[in-house]
Design an enzyme around this catalytic site. Structure first.
Site, PDB file in Angstrom:
ATOM      1  N   GLU A 192     -83.232  17.145 -39.116  1.00  0.00           N
ATOM      2  CA  GLU A 192     -82.237  18.181 -38.866  1.00  0.00           C
ATOM      3  C   GLU A 192     -82.927  19.519 -38.629  1.00  0.00           C
ATOM      4  O   GLU A 192     -83.936  19.828 -39.267  1.00  0.00           O
ATOM      5  CB  GLU A 192     -81.294  18.279 -40.071  1.00  0.00           C
ATOM      6  CG  GLU A 192     -80.124  19.228 -39.883  1.00  0.00           C
ATOM      7  CD  GLU A 192     -79.111  19.099 -41.025  1.00  0.00           C
ATOM      8  OE1 GLU A 192     -78.891  17.963 -41.500  1.00  0.00           O
ATOM      9  OE2 GLU A 192     -78.561  20.121 -41.438  1.00  0.00           O
ATOM     10  N   ASP A 240     -81.664  23.528 -38.353  1.00  0.00           N
ATOM     11  CA  ASP A 240     -80.464  24.296 -38.674  1.00  0.00           C
ATOM     12  C   ASP A 240     -80.531  25.773 -38.327  1.00  0.00           C
ATOM     13  O   ASP A 240     -81.501  26.458 -38.671  1.00  0.00           O
ATOM     14  CB  ASP A 240     -80.207  24.267 -40.192  1.00  0.00           C
ATOM     15  CG  ASP A 240     -79.739  22.932 -40.706  1.00  0.00           C
ATOM     16  OD1 ASP A 240     -79.258  22.126 -39.904  1.00  0.00           O
ATOM     17  OD2 ASP A 240     -79.838  22.707 -41.929  1.00  0.00           O
ATOM     18  N   GLU A 266     -77.688  28.490 -39.610  1.00  0.00           N
ATOM     19  CA  GLU A 266     -76.447  28.701 -40.344  1.00  0.00           C
ATOM     20  C   GLU A 266     -76.250  30.205 -40.524  1.00  0.00           C
ATOM     21  O   GLU A 266     -77.176  30.910 -40.938  1.00  0.00           O
ATOM     22  CB  GLU A 266     -76.471  28.013 -41.703  1.00  0.00           C
ATOM     23  CG  GLU A 266     -76.435  26.499 -41.618  1.00  0.00           C
ATOM     24  CD  GLU A 266     -76.400  25.855 -42.995  1.00  0.00           C
ATOM     25  OE1 GLU A 266     -75.446  25.101 -43.252  1.00  0.00           O
ATOM     26  OE2 GLU A 266     -77.318  26.100 -43.794  1.00  0.00           O
ATOM     27  N   HIS A 275     -79.550  31.836 -41.770  1.00  0.00           N
ATOM     28  CA  HIS A 275     -80.252  30.871 -42.619  1.00  0.00           C
ATOM     29  C   HIS A 275     -80.792  29.751 -41.722  1.00  0.00           C
ATOM     30  O   HIS A 275     -80.044  29.177 -40.932  1.00  0.00           O
ATOM     31  CB  HIS A 275     -79.257  30.307 -43.636  1.00  0.00           C
ATOM     32  CG  HIS A 275     -79.766  29.241 -44.537  1.00  0.00           C
ATOM     33  ND1 HIS A 275     -80.173  29.487 -45.829  1.00  0.00           N
ATOM     34  CD2 HIS A 275     -79.923  27.909 -44.343  1.00  0.00           C
ATOM     35  CE1 HIS A 275     -80.558  28.359 -46.404  1.00  0.00           C
ATOM     36  NE2 HIS A 275     -80.415  27.394 -45.524  1.00  0.00           N
ATOM     37  N   GLY A 296     -74.543  34.087 -53.506  1.00  0.00           N
ATOM     38  CA  GLY A 296     -74.627  32.946 -54.410  1.00  0.00           C
ATOM     39  C   GLY A 296     -73.297  32.443 -54.903  1.00  0.00           C
ATOM     40  O   GLY A 296     -73.229  31.751 -55.932  1.00  0.00           O
TER      41      GLY A 296
END
Length: 288
Positions: free
Chosen positions: A99, A101, A103, A116, A197
């Site tokens: 994968e 990514d 994000e 991200h 978070g």
């Protein structure tokens, strides 16, 4: 993040996506979930994904690829996007999946998005790097690109490289090279972790949240029936013409841009997180 929700499947054959080594205008796009929240607009030139309290939405490429240069223009959820994640990535299937990514982690109005990135190989990820952007990604469309070839994976924004993951199989570091991957994108609620978070939750009074897509190009090796569309091309053709990306490296200017971004806009790098790796950093970090 493999998309697992499959409420309905609908395929569009317009001119939103340009795929293959010759940029043919056949579209291979499947809306995979969202119960009508994903839409094709402007005669096929614009795609939008929406999220409300009931559901998000997503799409995938109909084709699988084994190496490619992938470009997509995105305009992210504006305003208070806290708790939302817009994901745009390549992924294979199975328990030892690969994968790559992008994000985009939403935030409160006025606070920057966090970009991200992660790379999984043979089911192992934990290779996160995060960045702020040097522009407002909600004000206009910007191009987010993945170059994936046998030498390295390069993440770029508007043509500026922000991250490079080298093929270090010679050192025992697994590299995505044998599992074909599809392109996926989704807009979904992740307020248990996405913003500070998980401290900041999604404000559903702002829904629906919408991200927009256009000008998707996959100059890539289509993988079908166990064979790659690039295998019929001669080795010399990989150094010039339509599939020159197969052997593309960053030039000196690209390396300097990469250093500039990582010096000024990188906010997290797993390769410098000593608390996370008390037994020593991953092998690829020692080379980087």
């Amino acid at each position: 993040m493999n998309v697992v929700c499959r409420k309905y499947i609908q395929t569009y054959d317009r001119h939103f996506i340009y795929e293959g080594l010759d940029y043919t205008s056949e579209i291979n796009l499947t809306i995979t979930w969202g119960d009508g929240r994903a839409k094709i607009l402007n005669n096929g030139e614009l795609l939008t994904l929406s999220l409300d309290k009931a559901s998000g939405s997503g799409f995938q490429s109909k084709n699988e690829y084994l190496f490619g240069q992938i470009d997509m223009q995105l305009k992210l959820v504006p305003g208070n996007s806290a708790g939302t994640v817009t994901a745009y990535y390549l992924s294979s299937k199975g328990s030892t999946w690969d994968e790559i990514d992008f994000e985009f982690l939403g935030n409160l109005s006025g606070d920057p998005y966090i970009l991200h990135t992660n790379v999984f190989s043979q089911g192992k990820g934990n290779r996160e790097q995060q960045f702020y952007l040097w522009f407002d990604p909600t004000a206009d469309f910007h191009t987010y690109s993945i170059l994936w070839n046998p030498q390295h994976i390069v993440f770029s924004v508007d043509g500026t490289p922000i991250r490079k993951f080298k093929n270090l199989e010679s050192m025992g570091v697994p590299y995505p090279k044998s599992q074909p991957m599809r392109i996926y994108s989704s807009l979904w609620n992740a307020d248990d972790w996405a913003t500070r978070g998980g401290l900041v939750k999604t404000d559903w009074s702002q829904a629906p949240f919408t991200s927009s897509y256009r000008n998707f190009k996959a100059n890539a090796c289509v993988f079908s029936s166990g064979a790659s569309s690039c295998s019929s091309h001669s080795a010399s053709s990989s150094t010039s013409g339509a599939n020159s990306w197969l052997s593309q490296e960053l030039d000196s200017a690209g390396e300097e841009k990469l250093k500039w971004v990582q010096k000024n806009y990188m906010i997290y790098n797993y390769c410098t997180d000593a608390k996370r790796f008390p037994q020593g950093f991953p092998l690829e970090c020692k080379v980087a």
